[in-house]
Design a protein around this motif. Sequence first.
Motif: not given
Length: 346
Positions: A74-77, A79, A188, A190-191, A198, A240, A242, A245
């Motif tokens: 699980v990633l933060a915005p 990365g 991976l 990221q939410t 995903y 977004h 990241w 993206t």
Amino acid sequence: MTDVLISGASVAGPALAWFLRREGIRVTVVERAPELRDSGYAVDFRGAALDVLAEIGILDEVRTHETRMRGTTVLAPDGSVVAELPAATFAGDLEVPKRALTGVLHRAVDADVVFDDTITALEQHDDRVTVSFERAPTRDFDLVFGADGVHSVVRRLAFPGVAPIEHLGMSGAGFTTGNVFGLDHRGLLQTAPGRAIYAFAAGDPDRMTVSLSFATTSSELDRAGRAAQEAAVRAAFADHPWPETPGLLAAMTEASDFYFASTCQVHLDSWSTGRVALLGDAGYCAAPTSGMGTSQALIAASTLARCLTEAAGDHRAAFERYEKELRPYVTENQRIGREAVAAFGG
């Protein structure tokens, strides 16, 4: 009952066809796609669904396609890593690419499968259903089953004026692309409120599957063309944070296996009318977020076929028993589906 029609050649339809053919019933499966679909996410099986695969005789072959996922990061915005999720979070007891499952199922089914056609009208009689097709000649069948998904043609024709689809507030695009993240049987995730990315790789080390999910107010995009669907995805992820993206959005446009679907549920007071019955997503979709769609389809096919056999030709009694047995299971899966959407900020 000697001659039945099943609309839909994904999972529930072919599974039901196998069980009915085992009883010596003539089965025709009609599918509007020109060939087996080669898109869609990985699908997983839980609990009794494995018993259904074993009964059909394909469990061992299905296992050869197992994704063997090791877990998801699980990633933060920005990365950075936030958490690690075990494989069972997404994969259930067994996970395989959907195209692999449908291929195995179709090789097992001894039925007349007609691609590139669809039902256009149903006329019910006391002893038969007269079915009109877009391409094939009109035919009579003893029973008709709709296993043709959330936007079921059979449901629309058999239940006119009924609007059973509940949109849960999320839609998403899926596709495969080069494995730019170097994933090895891992994912991976990221939410953020209203959005989720995903990506995972399993099987082919050079390819990864990507899904881009975002908040929506209806499922209308499901019936729009690819250009409109891509535009909606781009708008949702335009800001977004990241850095990866933009590359994923570019890969989406280049993908040959682009897939789009909304997170919906189907709610009906009854799953049958006369000589027509629904199964799988057509009758009671639990939403992809439930993780139970494929298992539910297989168990439904097995249950419906058994009820028909035990009812010895009384389809009304069979349909009543099928619904009585399965509805509690479906209700629980739909609860799981709704809660999962809420957890992802849909």
